[in-house]
Design a protein around this motif. Sequence first.
Motif, PDB file in Angstrom:
ATOM      1  N   SER A   1      32.692  25.484  32.214  1.00  0.00           N
ATOM      2  CA  SER A   1      31.646  25.354  31.188  1.00  0.00           C
ATOM      3  C   SER A   1      30.640  26.493  31.336  1.00  0.00           C
ATOM      4  N   THR A   2      29.872  26.676  30.284  1.00  0.00           N
ATOM      5  CA  THR A   2      28.942  27.811  30.234  1.00  0.00           C
ATOM      6  C   THR A   2      27.556  27.316  29.833  1.00  0.00           C
ATOM      7  N   PHE A   3      26.577  28.175  29.944  1.00  0.00           N
ATOM      8  CA  PHE A   3      25.225  27.830  29.485  1.00  0.00           C
ATOM      9  C   PHE A   3      24.571  29.107  28.958  1.00  0.00           C
TER      10      PHE A   3
ATOM     11  N   LEU B   1      27.185  32.229  29.762  1.00  0.00           N
ATOM     12  CA  LEU B   1      27.781  32.628  31.034  1.00  0.00           C
ATOM     13  C   LEU B   1      28.280  31.366  31.729  1.00  0.00           C
ATOM     14  N   GLU B   2      29.348  31.486  32.512  1.00  0.00           N
ATOM     15  CA  GLU B   2      29.895  30.342  33.249  1.00  0.00           C
ATOM     16  C   GLU B   2      28.911  29.907  34.344  1.00  0.00           C
ATOM     17  N   ARG B   3      28.890  28.620  34.580  1.00  0.00           N
ATOM     18  CA  ARG B   3      28.111  28.132  35.735  1.00  0.00           C
ATOM     19  C   ARG B   3      28.769  28.614  37.027  1.00  0.00           C
ATOM     20  N   TYR B   4      30.100  28.658  36.994  1.00  0.00           N
ATOM     21  CA  TYR B   4      30.864  29.164  38.145  1.00  0.00           C
ATOM     22  C   TYR B   4      31.614  30.408  37.684  1.00  0.00           C
ATOM     23  N   TYR B   5      31.518  31.485  38.483  1.00  0.00           N
ATOM     24  CA  TYR B   5      32.185  32.752  38.185  1.00  0.00           C
ATOM     25  C   TYR B   5      33.639  32.504  37.771  1.00  0.00           C
ATOM     26  N   HIS B   6      34.091  33.211  36.741  1.00  0.00           N
ATOM     27  CA  HIS B   6      35.475  33.052  36.273  1.00  0.00           C
ATOM     28  C   HIS B   6      36.067  34.387  35.831  1.00  0.00           C
ATOM     29  N   HIS B   7      37.336  34.575  36.110  1.00  0.00           N
ATOM     30  CA  HIS B   7      38.109  35.673  35.535  1.00  0.00           C
ATOM     31  C   HIS B   7      39.575  35.226  35.507  1.00  0.00           C
ATOM     32  N   LEU B   8      40.402  35.982  34.800  1.00  0.00           N
ATOM     33  CA  LEU B   8      41.850  35.715  34.780  1.00  0.00           C
ATOM     34  C   LEU B   8      42.585  36.818  35.515  1.00  0.00           C
ATOM     35  N   PHE B   9      43.709  36.461  36.125  1.00  0.00           N
ATOM     36  CA  PHE B   9      44.616  37.455  36.697  1.00  0.00           C
ATOM     37  C   PHE B   9      45.693  37.769  35.660  1.00  0.00           C
ATOM     38  N   THR B  10      46.352  38.916  35.842  1.00  0.00           N
ATOM     39  CA  THR B  10      47.393  39.274  34.867  1.00  0.00           C
ATOM     40  C   THR B  10      48.556  38.277  34.902  1.00  0.00           C
TER      41      THR B  10
ATOM     42  N   GLY C   1      32.274  37.170  25.343  1.00  0.00           N
ATOM     43  CA  GLY C   1      31.431  36.048  24.903  1.00  0.00           C
ATOM     44  C   GLY C   1      31.567  34.838  25.808  1.00  0.00           C
ATOM     45  N   SER C   2      32.299  34.977  26.927  1.00  0.00           N
ATOM     46  CA  SER C   2      32.424  33.924  27.957  1.00  0.00           C
ATOM     47  C   SER C   2      33.559  32.930  27.672  1.00  0.00           C
ATOM     48  N   TRP C   3      33.813  32.025  28.632  1.00  0.00           N
ATOM     49  CA  TRP C   3      34.861  30.997  28.494  1.00  0.00           C
ATOM     50  C   TRP C   3      34.552  30.055  27.338  1.00  0.00           C
ATOM     51  N   GLU C   4      33.311  30.078  26.862  1.00  0.00           N
ATOM     52  CA  GLU C   4      32.963  29.194  25.739  1.00  0.00           C
ATOM     53  C   GLU C   4      33.830  29.504  24.524  1.00  0.00           C
ATOM     54  N   VAL C   5      34.246  30.761  24.430  1.00  0.00           N
ATOM     55  CA  VAL C   5      35.104  31.166  23.301  1.00  0.00           C
ATOM     56  C   VAL C   5      36.396  30.344  23.329  1.00  0.00           C
ATOM     57  N   ILE C   6      36.952  30.158  24.528  1.00  0.00           N
ATOM     58  CA  ILE C   6      38.199  29.381  24.662  1.00  0.00           C
ATOM     59  C   ILE C   6      37.895  27.894  24.461  1.00  0.00           C
ATOM     60  N   ASN C   7      36.841  27.421  25.130  1.00  0.00           N
ATOM     61  CA  ASN C   7      36.491  25.994  25.034  1.00  0.00           C
ATOM     62  C   ASN C   7      36.257  25.598  23.573  1.00  0.00           C
ATOM     63  N   GLN C   8      35.486  26.454  22.879  1.00  0.00           N
ATOM     64  CA  GLN C   8      35.124  26.119  21.494  1.00  0.00           C
ATOM     65  C   GLN C   8      36.330  26.218  20.569  1.00  0.00           C
TER      66      GLN C   8
ATOM     67  N   GLU D   1      25.143  45.492  29.474  1.00  0.00           N
ATOM     68  CA  GLU D   1      24.857  45.623  28.028  1.00  0.00           C
ATOM     69  C   GLU D   1      25.178  44.341  27.271  1.00  0.00           C
ATOM     70  N   ALA D   2      26.175  43.603  27.762  1.00  0.00           N
ATOM     71  CA  ALA D   2      26.550  42.342  27.091  1.00  0.00           C
ATOM     72  C   ALA D   2      25.481  41.273  27.305  1.00  0.00           C
ATOM     73  N   TYR D   3      24.519  41.551  28.185  1.00  0.00           N
ATOM     74  CA  TYR D   3      23.494  40.556  28.564  1.00  0.00           C
ATOM     75  C   TYR D   3      22.086  41.142  28.412  1.00  0.00           C
ATOM     76  N   GLU D   4      21.882  41.881  27.341  1.00  0.00           N
ATOM     77  CA  GLU D   4      20.571  42.500  27.078  1.00  0.00           C
ATOM     78  C   GLU D   4      20.081  43.282  28.298  1.00  0.00           C
TER      79      GLU D   4
END
Length: 492
Positions: free
Chosen positions: A63-65, A72-81, A220-227, A358-361
């Motif tokens: 989840s994000t806030f 941004l995610e509450r917990y750091y997130h990324h994907l592997f290939t 735009g964060s994991w929210e893009v997937i969640n939403q 830049e993505a975060y002002e």
Amino acid sequence: MNDDNLSMTDTISTASAPAGLTAKNVAILGAGIAGLTAGYDLTKAGHRVTLFEKWPGLGGQASTFPVAGTRLERYYHHLFTSDRDEVQLMEELGIGDKLTWHESKMGIFRQGRIYNFVTPIDLLKFTAIPLIDRLRAGLIALYAQRIKDWRSLEQITAATWARRYFGEKVYAAIWGPLIRGKFGDYAEQVSMAWLWGKLALRRSLKGEGIMKEKLGYPDGSWEVINQALADAITSHGGRILLDSPVTCILPENGRACRVEVAAPGAWRLPPEEWERGEVFPGRFDAILATVPSFVFTQIVPDLSVEYRNLLSGVQYQSAVVMLLQIKHSLSPIYWLNIAEPDIPFVGLIEHTNLISPEAYEGKRFLYIANYVDKDTNPLYGMSNEALFETYLPHIQRVNPEFSQEWIEKLWVFREDAAQPIITCGYSQRIPDYRTPIAGLYLANTTQIYPEDRGTNYSVRLGRIVAQLVHEDLQASSLAKVMAPHIQEIETP
Ligand SMILES: Cc1cc2nc3c(=O)[nH]c(=O)nc-3n(C[C@H](O)[C@H](O)[C@H](O)COP(=O)(O)OP(=O)(O)OC[C@H]3O[C@@H](n4cnc5c(N)ncnc54)[C@H](O)[C@@H]3O)c2cc1C
């Protein structure tokens, strides 16, 4: 659990479903990635899905806030290939173009300095251990990648295997801190199958991938997937009820078919303090719980002692993650593993070294990662201020310039189901998706194995269990349609 499940990533096929048999009422507990993905597949297959989520937002552990004009995610997130199921899902949802692959900058902090740790050349330059051990580390990692049968590794601990094959020095500088960081006091019990998953499944050590690693992050964060998942569920007629924790699953005639839901705001309390809620109107033909096992055993009163013991046989480590909005960059590294035994956190993840500020002002974000046993580790219960005071001198070991003055904002997040503890013989302790109560299913991160849990595997899990629920519902509809005819045949 059936091994075949591990490679099954197809979405539900309704092509063979007899007309009129598909639409059933399904309740899903949890709007994390597994629950949302299952909800998406089940609504697409024509079922009427009601999704209950404890939290007032989507995404569970992903989840994000809101921060700095975006999320941004509450917990750091990324994907592997290697996270292909999630990439495929994003494409299917029409948001494939939102996933960007960024060059990763990984490092290890050892003996007071930062070592880059992405390529084989970085390993050769890792002077924290003698050259002979660096060469051995590379060769053994390649050897581990070639092992196909993880079952042969299941009964031996990662600590024993790694000490034996990598050697004591490599273990002390690389693998020991990693395993201790994730599993704390349980480190010596963790199965080699878990470490093999990290070594063999995560990234290619062939072709282009050998010299650089790319990590995926949705713009735009994991929210893009969640939403996108939530929108797909509602556009197929499903409903998502946020801030609606299920406090009890009520069986009737031996089948799970009703749920009780707590009043809004109950998410602020730990599950043990929830009061029983109101019975939700309507009956369900199937109930799928994607909640952690310790929540499941609490909200299902009629479980046998044997099944309860099976579920409570798998323990979780909690995550305690501090997130700082900082004025300056701490280091050039995105993901810095801490390999100093006296530093009281396991990783420094400078998100804005993966995604540009830049993505975060122009703001910068640093996560300070920790996995702890919530009952025994004092860090879990500390106030935000005390935790920061504890961490401060150790962050300064990484960068002496760092000070309280750098901090613009500070958050601390805690997740109790962060990491199932994968001990020897784990495959024997994985609960089935079908529970002993008819119509009730369980799908959570304890069933992800031998891969390490991650959003990709929750996508896969959601799809597998949705398929199973769908097939069972089809079979029971068919049985009802056929029953009178079978009787006619039996009594001519
Ligand atoms: C610190 C940390 C870092 C991570 N980093 C990564 C990463 O880099 N990449 C990656 O892919 N993955 C990462 N993960 C793992 C990933 O986030 C999880 O594996 C995944 O999101 C789990 O999804 P899930 O749906 O299976 O479970 P969850 O996300 O736990 O979802 C379960 C849902 O059930 C809800 N719930 C609980 N009780 C009830 C109830 N009684 N009624 C209704 N709802 C209820 C919860 O609120 C939650 O939303 C990380 C996790 C953590 C903690």
